[in-house]
Write an enzyme that holds these catalytic residues in place. Sequence first.
Site, PDB file in Angstrom:
ATOM      1  N   ARG A   1       0.263  -8.579  29.812  1.00  0.00           N
ATOM      2  CA  ARG A   1       0.046  -7.222  29.302  1.00  0.00           C
ATOM      3  C   ARG A   1      -1.311  -6.637  29.660  1.00  0.00           C
ATOM      4  NH1 ARG A   1       2.959  -7.241  23.353  1.00  0.00           N
ATOM      5  NH2 ARG A   1       5.008  -7.365  24.281  1.00  0.00           N
TER       6      ARG A   1
ATOM      7  N   GLY B   1      11.674  -8.031  19.893  1.00  0.00           N
ATOM      8  CA  GLY B   1      12.360  -9.123  19.240  1.00  0.00           C
ATOM      9  C   GLY B   1      11.484 -10.289  18.869  1.00  0.00           C
TER      10      GLY B   1
ATOM     11  N   LYS C   1       0.813  -1.222   0.000  1.00  0.00           N
ATOM     12  CA  LYS C   1       0.000   0.000   0.000  1.00  0.00           C
ATOM     13  C   LYS C   1       0.848   1.273   0.000  1.00  0.00           C
ATOM     14  CE  LYS C   1      -2.587   0.865   3.814  1.00  0.00           C
ATOM     15  NZ  LYS C   1      -3.753   0.892   4.703  1.00  0.00           N
TER      16      LYS C   1
ATOM     17  N   HIS D   1      -2.045  -2.378  20.143  1.00  0.00           N
ATOM     18  CA  HIS D   1      -0.740  -2.862  19.671  1.00  0.00           C
ATOM     19  C   HIS D   1      -0.851  -4.014  18.682  1.00  0.00           C
ATOM     20  CE1 HIS D   1       3.534  -3.547  19.895  1.00  0.00           C
ATOM     21  NE2 HIS D   1       3.402  -4.753  20.416  1.00  0.00           N
TER      22      HIS D   1
ATOM     23  N   SER E   1       4.819 -12.882  17.843  1.00  0.00           N
ATOM     24  CA  SER E   1       4.200 -12.514  16.558  1.00  0.00           C
ATOM     25  C   SER E   1       5.179 -12.568  15.388  1.00  0.00           C
ATOM     26  CB  SER E   1       3.554 -11.141  16.644  1.00  0.00           C
ATOM     27  OG  SER E   1       4.408 -10.253  17.288  1.00  0.00           O
TER      28      SER E   1
ATOM     29  N   HIS F   1      -0.704  -2.755  24.416  1.00  0.00           N
ATOM     30  CA  HIS F   1       0.630  -2.775  25.028  1.00  0.00           C
ATOM     31  C   HIS F   1       0.617  -1.746  26.144  1.00  0.00           C
ATOM     32  CE1 HIS F   1       4.958  -2.496  25.522  1.00  0.00           C
ATOM     33  NE2 HIS F   1       5.132  -3.481  24.660  1.00  0.00           N
TER      34      HIS F   1
HETATM   35  C1  SIN Z   1       7.856  -4.933  22.711  1.00  0.00           C
HETATM   36  O1  SIN Z   1       8.995  -4.688  22.336  1.00  0.00           O
HETATM   37  O2  SIN Z   1       7.461  -4.695  23.845  1.00  0.00           O
HETATM   38  C2  SIN Z   1       6.885  -5.511  21.729  1.00  0.00           C
HETATM   39  C3  SIN Z   1       7.100  -6.941  21.567  1.00  0.00           C
HETATM   40  C4  SIN Z   1       5.818  -7.601  21.151  1.00  0.00           C
HETATM   41  O3  SIN Z   1       4.783  -6.967  21.110  1.00  0.00           O
HETATM   42  O4  SIN Z   1       5.853  -8.803  20.900  1.00  0.00           O
END
Ligand code: SIN
Length: 540
Positions: free
Chosen positions: A290, A63, A49, A351, A391, A244
């Site tokens: 989280r 990571g 896009k 997030h 992810s 997040h």
């Molecule tokens: C982070 O760096 O806190 C994100 C990592 C994630 O969302 O897997």
Amino acid sequence: MNNYGDQVTGMVLENFNRKYPIVVIGSGLAGLMAARIVSAFQPVLLLTKQKICDSNTRHSQGGIAAVWSKEDSPDLHIRDTLIAGKGLCDKSAVALLSRWSKPAIEKLIENGVLFDKDSRNSFRLGLEGAHSLPRILYAGGDATGAEIQRALVDSVRLHGDIEILEDAHVTEIINEEGRIQGVTYFNKRGERSLIACQQVILAAGGAGQLYEHTSNPNTATGEGSVLAYMAGAELADLEFYQFHPTGLNIPGAPNFLISEAVRGEGAVLRNSSGTPIMEKVHPLKDLAPRDIVARTIAESMQADNGSPVYLDATGIGEDALMKRFPTIYKNCLKYRIDIRKDPIPVIPVAHYMIGGVVSDLDGRSTVKGLYVSGETARTGVHGANRLASNSLLECVVFSIRCADAIRHDQSELPEHWKNRNKARSFILSDQNLSQPPSMDKQGLQKLMWKNVGLERNRDYLQYALDKLQSPSFRFGGDYSREKFELFSMKTLSRLMAMSALQREESRGSHFRSDFPKSSDSFLFPINRSLATDTIALNAL
Ligand code: SIN
């Protein structure tokens, strides 16, 4: 006839501009990895896009999780992932994710990714929330996604059989006569093209832009799910959106992510009087799941008349901070926050989209010829809550499997695909979409943040649904990227609110203040086919 009135006859689209065996939509890790592997046996057209480097992947800091150290094992990683997923993970998908994690890292290395190493030349492994031991590989300290994006973009550019079209905005995946026939896209000048193809890999990322506060870039408008939904694919788990806990909270500045790895290294969340807020909330304190940390921050802000919560990283030590978090350091400094000395004001941010297009273990959606990977896919590995850093791993593992399935399906068509899903063609018809927009992007983001956000209840969700009720998008003939994005965002918002209303319990990232407990009667995905088309049709 497709949504634009093109005549579709059998396997041939009469008005198509070009023909390609395989089209990949999206240029994050999932799309690039799938394109790279598939191009070894078929020419690929990759549509993106914006520019090829613009993706959610690029923004990832923390990571990629992998079973790498001697102390670790697939069983441990599987256990952590299942605990985070709160009973809704697909166990076979989780087992695959863990067992394939080492080969997935090797695949990234083979494609040029340079992970950080220690003085003995071993990969450095970081700790993040709800992992039993350090198992997160990272690059450039806190620039893992940028390094992965760089390497994969170089890799697909070097490879001869991938044509890359940037600024190519896909607005339709055509499902006619029981299978995929092609895609429609618009270029930057607003000119429409039709590509005939038999197999599409949809890897268009997530939908953080649905919310007022997000770590996601402006491209994350949820179109992956909406394109698949329009093509007739099943969606699931849309009520699960991960927030997040720590985005930068400076008025007027983007909510830049402050990686969970900062807490993994020892940073502490404090209220405006300096009191640690996680001490009495959870045994894992600042590294609790989280959803719990995010809600505790929101509650603390509310109790403190909206004053920010601060992440205090000063105890980590100057050298360690600068080495491990150079990107966060530089970004905070732009706003006069020196993380070596100053606490960082933070707020929870939208997030990661946990639900999405239902996929089997090989990336097949429920529409013949349509495959999904990455954040757009709902593989079942995350259940009701995603374990940090799973992810990027999911992108690699399931893109490899998806590429294999594509090769396999070229000779044989899986049983479960036989004429199952028809396209939902009502969405772009003039009569539904002829009214002017009733709500702009900011209005939608505020509505979603307040009513379909960290905390939901029946009244909030119903209010959001009522606001999203009226037809609000005009398409016929006058395309613009903003209009199509807004249309996608509203469609997905509505589907998410509907899903959240149906799940009358709290589980993982879905918290209902009117049903604060989990209930065993909801231990299943309630929206595999997302209610019914009738509801969706009326909704739009
Ligand atoms: C982070 O760096 O806190 C994100 C990592 C994630 O969302 O897997």
